[in-house]
Design an enzyme around this catalytic site. Sequence first.
Site, PDB file in Angstrom:
ATOM      1  N   PHE A   1       9.697   0.989  -4.833  1.00 44.34           N
ATOM      2  CA  PHE A   1       9.398   0.780  -3.414  1.00 44.34           C
ATOM      3  C   PHE A   1       7.983   1.187  -3.052  1.00 44.34           C
ATOM      4  O   PHE A   1       7.414   0.704  -2.062  1.00 44.34           O
ATOM      5  CB  PHE A   1      10.407   1.529  -2.541  1.00 44.34           C
ATOM      6  CG  PHE A   1      10.126   2.989  -2.315  1.00 44.34           C
ATOM      7  CD1 PHE A   1       9.573   3.431  -1.120  1.00 44.34           C
ATOM      8  CD2 PHE A   1      10.431   3.935  -3.284  1.00 44.34           C
ATOM      9  CE1 PHE A   1       9.329   4.777  -0.902  1.00 44.34           C
ATOM     10  CE2 PHE A   1      10.202   5.273  -3.073  1.00 44.34           C
ATOM     11  CZ  PHE A   1       9.640   5.713  -1.879  1.00 44.34           C
ATOM     12  N   LYS A   2       7.362   2.048  -3.857  1.00 47.01           N
ATOM     13  CA  LYS A   2       5.995   2.479  -3.554  1.00 47.01           C
ATOM     14  C   LYS A   2       5.017   1.304  -3.552  1.00 47.01           C
ATOM     15  O   LYS A   2       3.970   1.361  -2.914  1.00 47.01           O
ATOM     16  CB  LYS A   2       5.540   3.533  -4.561  1.00 47.01           C
ATOM     17  CG  LYS A   2       6.447   4.761  -4.636  1.00 47.01           C
ATOM     18  CD  LYS A   2       6.435   5.569  -3.371  1.00 47.01           C
ATOM     19  CE  LYS A   2       7.374   6.760  -3.433  1.00 47.01           C
ATOM     20  NZ  LYS A   2       6.949   7.839  -4.307  1.00 47.01           N
ATOM     21  N   ASP A   3       5.365   0.228  -4.272  1.00 49.72           N
ATOM     22  CA  ASP A   3       4.478  -0.947  -4.301  1.00 49.72           C
ATOM     23  C   ASP A   3       4.271  -1.537  -2.910  1.00 49.72           C
ATOM     24  O   ASP A   3       3.210  -2.100  -2.625  1.00 49.72           O
ATOM     25  CB  ASP A   3       5.057  -2.036  -5.209  1.00 49.72           C
ATOM     26  CG  ASP A   3       5.018  -1.670  -6.680  1.00 49.72           C
ATOM     27  OD1 ASP A   3       4.086  -0.960  -7.096  1.00 49.72           O
ATOM     28  OD2 ASP A   3       5.938  -2.089  -7.416  1.00 49.72           O
TER      29      ASP A   3
ATOM     30  N   THR B   1       5.006   6.827  -7.462  1.00 50.37           N
ATOM     31  CA  THR B   1       3.729   6.687  -6.766  1.00 50.37           C
ATOM     32  C   THR B   1       2.593   6.456  -7.747  1.00 50.37           C
ATOM     33  O   THR B   1       1.711   5.625  -7.516  1.00 50.37           O
ATOM     34  CB  THR B   1       3.435   7.930  -5.905  1.00 50.37           C
ATOM     35  OG1 THR B   1       4.329   7.961  -4.795  1.00 50.37           O
ATOM     36  CG2 THR B   1       2.012   7.908  -5.362  1.00 50.37           C
TER      37      THR B   1
END
Length: 462
Positions: free
Chosen positions: A111-113, A144
């Site tokens: 999800f950090k993308d 991250t």
Amino acid sequence: MKYISTRGQVAPTGFIDAVLMGLADDGGLLVPQSVPKVTADTLQAWRKLSYADLALEVFSLYAGGEIPREELKKLVDDSYGTFRHEEVTPVRKLNDNLYVLELFHGPTFAFKDVALQFLGNLYSYISRRTKSIIHILGATSGDTGASAIEGVRGKEGIRICILHPHNKVSKVQELQMTTVDDANVLNLAVEGTFDDCQRIIKDLFADVGFKRKYHLRAINSINIARLLAQTVYYFYAYFRLEEQGVKGNVSFSVPTGNFGDIFAGYLAKRMGLPIHRLLLATNENNILERFVNEGVYQPGEFRGTYSPSMDIQVASNFERYLYYLYGEDAAAVASLMAGFKAEGRIEIPAEKRKQVQADFAAYGVRNEECLDTIGGYHGRYGYLLDPHTACGVAAVDKLAEQGEVAVALSTAHPAKFDEAIRLRGIPQTFPPQIQALFDKPQFRTVVGGTNVEIQARLEKFF
């Protein structure tokens, strides 16, 4: 739009300067001077937008006109054009009361993308526009680092150093970071925990002289741009559920260790998104669960778990929530954080705890419960959860109210945590991008967990 510090000792600053500042120069965190309000008419106008177009509208509220709209649109389109799914963050229905928001379709399957593809492009844009040097310094509990490196690797005018806890991330997470052999990338494996890495980062950013001398910029969620990017998928998921006929009582269950992802949901709710509840899911490192349920914020004993990205005892974004909990009283926040630094503990009064429990419900998932959730949902629905997403789903199972519809945020592809998946005897096929990592050489330096040693490495690299 201006940004101010949670501790009140930084003059209001614009969007680009806020992004460059990262950690506020007074040691606090930057927040919008006023949170933009989204009306019912605006929500109606946004309902049919693509993900990129929705992101453009949200960013436009916060950029304050500092980036011309066409240039901002190109940044957004370039950032989300790298995702494998046309919807960027699609929503999957598991049953009438539970949906999964898949946030892992970016380049590093995490999800950090969603935030870091944008922030990497934004830093590159700022470097070109201002002819400035960008030296990125960040810490990671696993995802991250890979996302940040992928966002800026090979980009002119940018160097990046990422700290991760040695042998405390999954093998795939480690490989995604350390198989990158670009001259502008430095990976430091720190002997210690993620909290040690995060403390070093905050200490170095708090040294304003060092920060300015070496042009340090933040990639962690202390950077306000990270959180602004993450608010978008709450709006997007809400609209997708409306399309499927779900009305009202929509809650979000968020696996979180650093309080960033769930704070983005809290911010979206303050903007006007009609979120019913925010369910905060932690693992056995449950400082946030204890705060919600008992009103005490105090680190406990570190525990290694099957959901290592949440193996965090000190949540870096917690201070932003305190700012709103205390009615945007920066002096009160500064006092609380000074007390926390001195005593390692914050305890809030009963009336504040009532507000916290109105804002969040929380549940800490035990290790075996996490694995049981993975096995149970795979057997029941044929859907494979990664261990962090499993914590979010377990929180729904524990906390759901009658008639409540919950969206569990799926923060990573299960292939990133095969060590946990195999414990339930579930075979999976790795995506080719991940499978290829195992044949590549690694590039990393193992270092001690002291500020002095890290600072010396940075002085040589930057």
